[in-house]
Design a protein around this motif. Structure first.
Motif, PDB file in Angstrom:
ATOM      1  N   ALA A 186     -18.102 -32.601  31.234  1.00 37.55           N
ATOM      2  CA  ALA A 186     -16.933 -31.870  30.749  1.00 37.55           C
ATOM      3  C   ALA A 186     -16.668 -30.636  31.616  1.00 37.55           C
ATOM      4  CB  ALA A 186     -17.105 -31.477  29.285  1.00 37.55           C
ATOM      5  N   GLY A 187     -16.951 -30.760  32.901  1.00 40.22           N
ATOM      6  CA  GLY A 187     -16.700 -29.677  33.845  1.00 40.22           C
ATOM      7  C   GLY A 187     -17.867 -28.729  34.061  1.00 40.22           C
ATOM      8  N   TYR A 188     -18.949 -28.894  33.325  1.00 41.97           N
ATOM      9  CA  TYR A 188     -20.121 -28.022  33.442  1.00 41.97           C
ATOM     10  C   TYR A 188     -21.220 -28.755  34.212  1.00 41.97           C
ATOM     11  CZ  TYR A 188     -17.794 -25.156  29.983  1.00 41.97           C
ATOM     12  OH  TYR A 188     -16.882 -24.372  29.338  1.00 41.97           O
ATOM     13  N   ASP A 189     -22.028 -28.010  34.973  1.00 44.88           N
ATOM     14  CA  ASP A 189     -23.121 -28.616  35.721  1.00 44.88           C
ATOM     15  C   ASP A 189     -24.014 -29.420  34.783  1.00 44.88           C
ATOM     16  OD1 ASP A 189     -22.332 -27.549  38.144  1.00 44.88           O
ATOM     17  OD2 ASP A 189     -23.625 -25.789  37.977  1.00 44.88           O
ATOM     18  N   ALA A 190     -24.452 -30.585  35.273  1.00 43.26           N
ATOM     19  CA  ALA A 190     -25.307 -31.459  34.473  1.00 43.26           C
ATOM     20  C   ALA A 190     -26.343 -32.123  35.369  1.00 43.26           C
ATOM     21  CB  ALA A 190     -24.464 -32.515  33.764  1.00 43.26           C
ATOM     22  N   VAL A 191     -27.494 -32.381  34.798  1.00 44.95           N
ATOM     23  CA  VAL A 191     -28.565 -33.050  35.517  1.00 44.95           C
ATOM     24  C   VAL A 191     -29.126 -34.151  34.631  1.00 44.95           C
ATOM     25  CG1 VAL A 191     -30.363 -31.437  34.746  1.00 44.95           C
ATOM     26  CG2 VAL A 191     -30.674 -32.702  36.860  1.00 44.95           C
ATOM     27  N   GLU A 192     -29.540 -35.244  35.256  1.00 41.94           N
ATOM     28  CA  GLU A 192     -30.169 -36.322  34.504  1.00 41.94           C
ATOM     29  C   GLU A 192     -31.635 -36.397  34.899  1.00 41.94           C
ATOM     30  OE1 GLU A 192     -28.885 -40.360  35.994  1.00 41.94           O
ATOM     31  OE2 GLU A 192     -27.382 -39.114  36.972  1.00 41.94           O
ATOM     32  N   SER A 193     -32.491 -36.617  33.902  1.00 37.93           N
ATOM     33  CA  SER A 193     -33.927 -36.655  34.147  1.00 37.93           C
ATOM     34  C   SER A 193     -34.596 -37.608  33.181  1.00 37.93           C
ATOM     35  CB  SER A 193     -34.520 -35.251  33.976  1.00 37.93           C
ATOM     36  OG  SER A 193     -35.932 -35.314  34.007  1.00 37.93           O
ATOM     37  N   ASN A 194     -35.574 -38.352  33.683  1.00 41.77           N
ATOM     38  CA  ASN A 194     -36.380 -39.216  32.819  1.00 41.77           C
ATOM     39  C   ASN A 194     -37.326 -38.415  31.940  1.00 41.77           C
ATOM     40  OD1 ASN A 194     -35.438 -41.841  33.504  1.00 41.77           O
ATOM     41  ND2 ASN A 194     -36.450 -41.628  35.486  1.00 41.77           N
ATOM     42  N   GLN A 195     -37.396 -37.105  32.139  1.00 42.40           N
ATOM     43  CA  GLN A 195     -38.251 -36.253  31.323  1.00 42.40           C
ATOM     44  C   GLN A 195     -37.622 -35.931  29.968  1.00 42.40           C
ATOM     45  OE1 GLN A 195     -41.409 -35.435  32.294  1.00 42.40           O
ATOM     46  NE2 GLN A 195     -40.891 -36.865  33.913  1.00 42.40           N
ATOM     47  N   ILE A 196     -36.374 -36.316  29.770  1.00 40.23           N
ATOM     48  CA  ILE A 196     -35.697 -36.029  28.504  1.00 40.23           C
ATOM     49  C   ILE A 196     -35.784 -37.260  27.625  1.00 40.23           C
ATOM     50  CG2 ILE A 196     -33.524 -35.367  27.421  1.00 40.23           C
ATOM     51  CD1 ILE A 196     -32.976 -33.727  29.916  1.00 40.23           C
ATOM     52  N   ALA A 197     -36.593 -37.149  26.595  1.00 44.97           N
ATOM     53  CA  ALA A 197     -36.853 -38.277  25.701  1.00 44.97           C
ATOM     54  C   ALA A 197     -35.714 -38.458  24.699  1.00 44.97           C
ATOM     55  CB  ALA A 197     -38.162 -38.041  24.950  1.00 44.97           C
ATOM     56  N   GLY A 198     -35.552 -39.684  24.250  1.00 46.61           N
ATOM     57  CA  GLY A 198     -34.600 -39.967  23.183  1.00 46.61           C
ATOM     58  C   GLY A 198     -33.143 -39.904  23.586  1.00 46.61           C
ATOM     59  N   ASP A 199     -32.877 -39.799  24.871  1.00 46.87           N
ATOM     60  CA  ASP A 199     -31.503 -39.757  25.367  1.00 46.87           C
ATOM     61  C   ASP A 199     -30.673 -38.644  24.729  1.00 46.87           C
ATOM     62  OD1 ASP A 199     -32.057 -41.933  27.049  1.00 46.87           O
ATOM     63  OD2 ASP A 199     -31.648 -43.338  25.432  1.00 46.87           O
ATOM     64  N   ILE A 200     -31.336 -37.550  24.365  1.00 51.39           N
ATOM     65  CA  ILE A 200     -30.615 -36.413  23.788  1.00 51.39           C
ATOM     66  C   ILE A 200     -29.889 -35.642  24.879  1.00 51.39           C
ATOM     67  CG2 ILE A 200     -32.188 -36.175  21.828  1.00 51.39           C
ATOM     68  CD1 ILE A 200     -33.524 -33.856  23.369  1.00 51.39           C
ATOM     69  N   ILE A 201     -29.021 -34.759  24.473  1.00 48.75           N
ATOM     70  CA  ILE A 201     -28.323 -33.873  25.401  1.00 48.75           C
ATOM     71  C   ILE A 201     -28.752 -32.450  25.080  1.00 48.75           C
ATOM     72  CG2 ILE A 201     -26.081 -32.958  26.117  1.00 48.75           C
ATOM     73  CD1 ILE A 201     -24.884 -35.696  25.501  1.00 48.75           C
ATOM     74  N   ILE A 202     -29.125 -31.725  26.124  1.00 51.81           N
ATOM     75  CA  ILE A 202     -29.529 -30.325  25.980  1.00 51.81           C
ATOM     76  C   ILE A 202     -28.536 -29.478  26.766  1.00 51.81           C
ATOM     77  CG2 ILE A 202     -31.325 -28.611  26.418  1.00 51.81           C
ATOM     78  CD1 ILE A 202     -33.336 -30.978  26.451  1.00 51.81           C
ATOM     79  N   GLY A 203     -28.005 -28.455  26.128  1.00 57.68           N
ATOM     80  CA  GLY A 203     -27.124 -27.507  26.803  1.00 57.68           C
ATOM     81  C   GLY A 203     -27.715 -26.122  26.698  1.00 57.68           C
ATOM     82  N   GLY A 204     -27.506 -25.311  27.706  1.00 58.68           N
ATOM     83  CA  GLY A 204     -28.062 -23.967  27.623  1.00 58.68           C
ATOM     84  C   GLY A 204     -27.508 -23.032  28.666  1.00 58.68           C
ATOM     85  N   GLY A 205     -27.766 -21.763  28.437  1.00 58.38           N
ATOM     86  CA  GLY A 205     -27.327 -20.710  29.340  1.00 58.38           C
ATOM     87  C   GLY A 205     -28.289 -20.529  30.500  1.00 58.38           C
ATOM     88  N   GLU A 206     -27.727 -20.311  31.658  1.00 56.45           N
ATOM     89  CA  GLU A 206     -28.528 -20.099  32.857  1.00 56.45           C
ATOM     90  C   GLU A 206     -29.421 -18.878  32.698  1.00 56.45           C
ATOM     91  OE1 GLU A 206     -27.263 -18.670  37.174  1.00 56.45           O
ATOM     92  OE2 GLU A 206     -26.445 -20.644  36.663  1.00 56.45           O
ATOM     93  N   GLY A 207     -30.665 -19.011  33.093  1.00 58.62           N
ATOM     94  CA  GLY A 207     -31.608 -17.895  33.045  1.00 58.62           C
ATOM     95  C   GLY A 207     -32.268 -17.691  31.698  1.00 58.62           C
ATOM     96  N   GLU A 208     -31.982 -18.532  30.725  1.00 59.72           N
ATOM     97  CA  GLU A 208     -32.555 -18.363  29.384  1.00 59.72           C
ATOM     98  C   GLU A 208     -33.889 -19.085  29.207  1.00 59.72           C
ATOM     99  OE1 GLU A 208     -31.570 -16.249  27.198  1.00 59.72           O
ATOM    100  OE2 GLU A 208     -29.740 -15.670  28.222  1.00 59.72           O
ATOM    101  N   ALA A 209     -34.251 -19.942  30.156  1.00 60.50           N
ATOM    102  CA  ALA A 209     -35.568 -20.573  30.148  1.00 60.50           C
ATOM    103  C   ALA A 209     -36.389 -19.898  31.242  1.00 60.50           C
ATOM    104  CB  ALA A 209     -35.456 -22.062  30.413  1.00 60.50           C
TER     105      ALA A 209
END
Length: 158
Positions: free
Chosen positions: A85-108
């Protein structure tokens, strides 16, 4: 175990969203709105599994009241340039259950200290004319503000 990082998904206070089916463009934007309402002012990014990315590459962007849907990869929710939807996205096999995680840069936060600790053991394997190296590093992972993340309660690859 207290020595194991919780990760974003298991951190108390992280926001949640339920798609109830294949996510729509409007639902993805609702995740962004929820993060902005939680005062996330940094750029927002998304992460999900390859299955979810693949599924969303086939879902066209449609708006409420639209009578014509333009298909194709350039009009998909997850575009070939890895934007959701216009926002940076990455795909990884480390994300279980095919969930979607969204977050603010620098918050992790990933913190390392002590650097590398390298121990050279020339005695243990000396009968084999070998040297044993032991390398350790110390680190941890934390979420600065849990409300700066949102996790789907169901799969994004439905």
């Amino acid at each position: 175990d207290l020595s194991e990082p919780l990760g974003i998904v298991n951190t108390p206070g992280v926001q949640s969203i339920l798609f109830g089916g294949t996510p729509t463009y409007k639902q993805i934007l609702a995740t962004v709105t929820a993060l902005r309402k939680a005062n996330v002012r940094t750029p927002i990014s998304f992460a999900s599994s390859p299955a979810t990315a693949g599924s969303l590459r086939g879902v066209a962007v449609t708006l409420t009241g639209a009578t014509t849907v333009v298909g194709g990869a350039s009009n998909a929710i997850w575009t070939p340039d890895n934007k959701l939807a216009g926002y940076d996205a990455v795909e990884s096999n480390q994300i279980a259950g095919d969930i979607i995680i969204g977050g603010g840069e620098g918050e992790a936060i990933r913190a390392l200290w002590v650097g590398l600790d390298i121990t050279v053991d020339v005695f243990t394997l000396a009968p084999n004319a070998e040297v044993k190296l032991t390398i350790n590093t110390w680190g941890d992972f934390a979420v600065r503000h849990p409300q700066a993340f949102i996790v789907s309660a169901d799969s994004g690859a439905q």
